[in-house]
Design a protein around this motif. Structure first.
Motif, PDB file in Angstrom:
ATOM      1  N   ASN A  20     -25.351  19.220  11.539  1.00 39.69           N
ATOM      2  CA  ASN A  20     -24.533  18.944  12.727  1.00 39.69           C
ATOM      3  C   ASN A  20     -23.218  19.733  12.732  1.00 39.69           C
ATOM      4  O   ASN A  20     -22.470  19.676  13.706  1.00 39.69           O
ATOM      5  CB  ASN A  20     -24.202  17.440  12.810  1.00 39.69           C
ATOM      6  CG  ASN A  20     -23.293  16.983  11.674  1.00 39.69           C
ATOM      7  OD1 ASN A  20     -23.558  17.272  10.510  1.00 39.69           O
ATOM      8  ND2 ASN A  20     -22.220  16.279  11.997  1.00 39.69           N
ATOM      9  N   ARG A  21     -22.964  20.476  11.618  1.00 39.28           N
ATOM     10  CA  ARG A  21     -21.770  21.318  11.549  1.00 39.28           C
ATOM     11  C   ARG A  21     -22.122  22.603  10.817  1.00 39.28           C
ATOM     12  O   ARG A  21     -23.041  22.632  10.007  1.00 39.28           O
ATOM     13  CB  ARG A  21     -20.620  20.625  10.797  1.00 39.28           C
ATOM     14  CG  ARG A  21     -19.831  19.639  11.613  1.00 39.28           C
ATOM     15  CD  ARG A  21     -18.826  18.894  10.739  1.00 39.28           C
ATOM     16  NE  ARG A  21     -17.757  19.724  10.203  1.00 39.28           N
ATOM     17  CZ  ARG A  21     -16.880  19.295   9.283  1.00 39.28           C
ATOM     18  NH1 ARG A  21     -16.965  18.078   8.791  1.00 39.28           N
ATOM     19  NH2 ARG A  21     -15.920  20.095   8.859  1.00 39.28           N
ATOM     20  N   LEU A  22     -21.344  23.645  11.111  1.00 41.62           N
ATOM     21  CA  LEU A  22     -21.527  24.923  10.431  1.00 41.62           C
ATOM     22  C   LEU A  22     -20.158  25.482  10.085  1.00 41.62           C
ATOM     23  O   LEU A  22     -19.274  25.540  10.946  1.00 41.62           O
ATOM     24  CB  LEU A  22     -22.287  25.894  11.337  1.00 41.62           C
ATOM     25  CG  LEU A  22     -22.670  27.265  10.769  1.00 41.62           C
ATOM     26  CD1 LEU A  22     -23.931  27.774  11.456  1.00 41.62           C
ATOM     27  CD2 LEU A  22     -21.552  28.305  10.942  1.00 41.62           C
ATOM     28  N   ILE A  23     -19.970  25.862   8.833  1.00 41.23           N
ATOM     29  CA  ILE A  23     -18.711  26.519   8.461  1.00 41.23           C
ATOM     30  C   ILE A  23     -19.015  27.905   7.914  1.00 41.23           C
ATOM     31  O   ILE A  23     -20.045  28.140   7.286  1.00 41.23           O
ATOM     32  CB  ILE A  23     -17.866  25.702   7.455  1.00 41.23           C
ATOM     33  CG1 ILE A  23     -18.522  25.608   6.085  1.00 41.23           C
ATOM     34  CG2 ILE A  23     -17.541  24.331   8.010  1.00 41.23           C
ATOM     35  CD1 ILE A  23     -17.619  24.944   5.048  1.00 41.23           C
ATOM     36  N   LEU A  24     -18.111  28.825   8.208  1.00 41.14           N
ATOM     37  CA  LEU A  24     -18.228  30.206   7.755  1.00 41.14           C
ATOM     38  C   LEU A  24     -17.039  30.513   6.860  1.00 41.14           C
ATOM     39  O   LEU A  24     -15.889  30.304   7.249  1.00 41.14           O
ATOM     40  CB  LEU A  24     -18.244  31.151   8.956  1.00 41.14           C
ATOM     41  CG  LEU A  24     -18.264  32.660   8.677  1.00 41.14           C
ATOM     42  CD1 LEU A  24     -19.505  33.055   7.888  1.00 41.14           C
ATOM     43  CD2 LEU A  24     -18.202  33.445   9.990  1.00 41.14           C
ATOM     44  N   MET A  25     -17.330  30.992   5.641  1.00 40.61           N
ATOM     45  CA  MET A  25     -16.272  31.307   4.691  1.00 40.61           C
ATOM     46  C   MET A  25     -16.139  32.809   4.498  1.00 40.61           C
ATOM     47  O   MET A  25     -17.128  33.555   4.561  1.00 40.61           O
ATOM     48  CB  MET A  25     -16.555  30.655   3.332  1.00 40.61           C
ATOM     49  CG  MET A  25     -16.514  29.141   3.351  1.00 40.61           C
ATOM     50  SD  MET A  25     -16.542  28.432   1.672  1.00 40.61           S
ATOM     51  CE  MET A  25     -14.909  28.952   1.055  1.00 40.61           C
ATOM     52  N   GLU A  26     -14.897  33.250   4.303  1.00 36.93           N
ATOM     53  CA  GLU A  26     -14.629  34.648   3.974  1.00 36.93           C
ATOM     54  C   GLU A  26     -13.355  34.722   3.165  1.00 36.93           C
ATOM     55  O   GLU A  26     -12.352  34.087   3.495  1.00 36.93           O
ATOM     56  CB  GLU A  26     -14.484  35.486   5.241  1.00 36.93           C
ATOM     57  CG  GLU A  26     -14.275  36.974   4.942  1.00 36.93           C
ATOM     58  CD  GLU A  26     -13.908  37.753   6.202  1.00 36.93           C
ATOM     59  OE1 GLU A  26     -12.736  38.114   6.341  1.00 36.93           O
ATOM     60  OE2 GLU A  26     -14.789  37.959   7.035  1.00 36.93           O
ATOM     61  N   ASN A  27     -13.394  35.488   2.070  1.00 35.95           N
ATOM     62  CA  ASN A  27     -12.214  35.694   1.214  1.00 35.95           C
ATOM     63  C   ASN A  27     -11.554  34.386   0.809  1.00 35.95           C
ATOM     64  O   ASN A  27     -10.326  34.265   0.808  1.00 35.95           O
ATOM     65  CB  ASN A  27     -11.195  36.598   1.916  1.00 35.95           C
ATOM     66  CG  ASN A  27     -11.725  37.995   2.148  1.00 35.95           C
ATOM     67  OD1 ASN A  27     -12.513  38.520   1.363  1.00 35.95           O
ATOM     68  ND2 ASN A  27     -11.319  38.608   3.255  1.00 35.95           N
ATOM     69  N   GLY A  28     -12.378  33.404   0.469  1.00 38.92           N
ATOM     70  CA  GLY A  28     -11.839  32.146  -0.032  1.00 38.92           C
ATOM     71  C   GLY A  28     -11.281  31.216   1.015  1.00 38.92           C
ATOM     72  O   GLY A  28     -10.638  30.226   0.682  1.00 38.92           O
ATOM     73  N   LYS A  29     -11.506  31.527   2.288  1.00 36.56           N
ATOM     74  CA  LYS A  29     -10.985  30.688   3.368  1.00 36.56           C
ATOM     75  C   LYS A  29     -12.121  30.225   4.280  1.00 36.56           C
ATOM     76  O   LYS A  29     -13.148  30.894   4.401  1.00 36.56           O
ATOM     77  CB  LYS A  29      -9.964  31.457   4.212  1.00 36.56           C
ATOM     78  CG  LYS A  29      -8.710  31.868   3.461  1.00 36.56           C
ATOM     79  CD  LYS A  29      -7.749  32.605   4.399  1.00 36.56           C
ATOM     80  CE  LYS A  29      -6.465  32.996   3.664  1.00 36.56           C
ATOM     81  NZ  LYS A  29      -5.504  33.695   4.557  1.00 36.56           N
ATOM     82  N   VAL A  30     -11.913  29.073   4.912  1.00 36.21           N
ATOM     83  CA  VAL A  30     -12.833  28.627   5.944  1.00 36.21           C
ATOM     84  C   VAL A  30     -12.395  29.286   7.248  1.00 36.21           C
ATOM     85  O   VAL A  30     -11.373  28.932   7.823  1.00 36.21           O
ATOM     86  CB  VAL A  30     -12.830  27.086   6.089  1.00 36.21           C
ATOM     87  CG1 VAL A  30     -13.703  26.652   7.269  1.00 36.21           C
ATOM     88  CG2 VAL A  30     -13.330  26.431   4.803  1.00 36.21           C
ATOM     89  N   LYS A  31     -13.167  30.274   7.688  1.00 36.66           N
ATOM     90  CA  LYS A  31     -12.806  31.038   8.880  1.00 36.66           C
ATOM     91  C   LYS A  31     -13.235  30.334  10.160  1.00 36.66           C
ATOM     92  O   LYS A  31     -12.583  30.453  11.198  1.00 36.66           O
ATOM     93  CB  LYS A  31     -13.459  32.433   8.828  1.00 36.66           C
ATOM     94  CG  LYS A  31     -12.835  33.364   7.807  1.00 36.66           C
ATOM     95  CD  LYS A  31     -11.468  33.835   8.284  1.00 36.66           C
ATOM     96  CE  LYS A  31     -10.913  34.923   7.375  1.00 36.66           C
ATOM     97  NZ  LYS A  31      -9.657  35.478   7.903  1.00 36.66           N
ATOM     98  N   LEU A  32     -14.368  29.642  10.104  1.00 32.75           N
ATOM     99  CA  LEU A  32     -14.885  28.930  11.269  1.00 32.75           C
ATOM    100  C   LEU A  32     -15.416  27.575  10.836  1.00 32.75           C
ATOM    101  O   LEU A  32     -16.005  27.444   9.765  1.00 32.75           O
ATOM    102  CB  LEU A  32     -16.022  29.706  11.933  1.00 32.75           C
ATOM    103  CG  LEU A  32     -15.696  30.906  12.815  1.00 32.75           C
ATOM    104  CD1 LEU A  32     -16.989  31.589  13.236  1.00 32.75           C
ATOM    105  CD2 LEU A  32     -14.896  30.501  14.039  1.00 32.75           C
TER     106      LEU A  32
END
Length: 254
Positions: A220-232
């Motif tokens: 029910n949720r999607l998170i996108l990570m980049e360079n150690g951060k939650v971008k989305l």
């Protein structure tokens, strides 16, 4: 919604060989609500596995706070957190004891978090229950109760790991690319089984995946990570509007 786990400005910094500080997690804020099924995407080095290690306590954090049911568990050991967390790894060999039989592995999982006095194991008393559990998976595992897990196929072993991890219904289930080492057909079958277990047991789950189709199909949720951060961090409504092409564009853009 009831908050289950909250990460507050979690940072993980390690020192490399040249004495330079390398930031693996960079002030990550994330709230996981009871009943969430969150899929986690990100390229290599995005910090996904370190995020899981920080949650389970297998790695300490440099700064920040982790709250479980509003209780600060940042300094709790991995063993203490294992009472309410379960994790299935990418490598099928990591979730089971290879020299122990399927039945013995299940008995260990059944007693997770409980005191284990020196008493008879009572394997026979649990056999019918274990047979029914394994039969529910649908890959013939029930015919291998007396087989050492090291002799199972990768798909059977990973199915067993999932069964063991969900047997006592953990408050939080962490799936660390648990289908990545399997062939496409076996992966698809295991993913369907995973979703079925999560829905039937009403588990809260965080799942790392490289398969964008699975990231869209499940949860029910999607998170996108980049360079150690939650971008989305996309909620159910936003996630349901995404197409696979949209996701590829987002991934490339981030």
């Amino acid at each position: 919604m009831e908050e289950l786990l909250e990460l507050k400005s979690i940072t993980k910094i390690i020192q490399n060989e040249s004495d330079m500080n390398n930031t693996i997690l960079d002030h990550v804020d994330l709230t996981i609500n009871k009943g969430d099924f969150i899929t986690v995407l990100g390229g290599n080095g995005a910090g996904k596995s370190t995020l899981f290690n920080s949650i389970t306590g297998s790695q300490s954090v440099t700064s920040g706070q982790i709250d479980f049911k509003e209780k600060n568990v940042t300094t709790w050991s991995e063993e203490k957190r294992a009472r309410f967390m379960g994790r299935v790894f990418q490598d099928p060999k990591m979730g089971t004891a290879p020299r122990m039989t399927v039945e013995e592995n299940l008995l260990l999982a059944l007693k997770r978090g409980k005191k284990r006095p020196f008493l008879p194991r009572k394997l026979k008393e649990h056999r019918k229950y274990f047979e029914e559990l394994c039969a529910s998976i649908g890959n013939g595992l029930e015919d291998h109760l007396d087989t050492p897990t090291g002799h199972l196929s990768g798909g059977q072993r990973q199915s067993l790991s999932l069964l063991m991890t969900t047997l006592t219904e953990p408050d939080l289930l962490l799936l660390d690319e648990h289908t990545a080492a399997l062939d496409p057909k076996t992966s698809k079958r295991l993913m369907a089984l995973t979703n079925q277990m999560i829905q039937e047991k009403e588990l809260t789950c965080l799942m790392i995946t490289h398969r964008m189709e699975d990231a869209l199909t499940y949860g029910n949720r999607l998170i996108l990570m980049e360079n150690g951060k939650v971008k989305l961090d996309l909620g159910e409504e936003e996630k349901n509007k995404l197409t696979l092409e949209d996701l590829f564009v987002l991934f490339e853009r981030e």
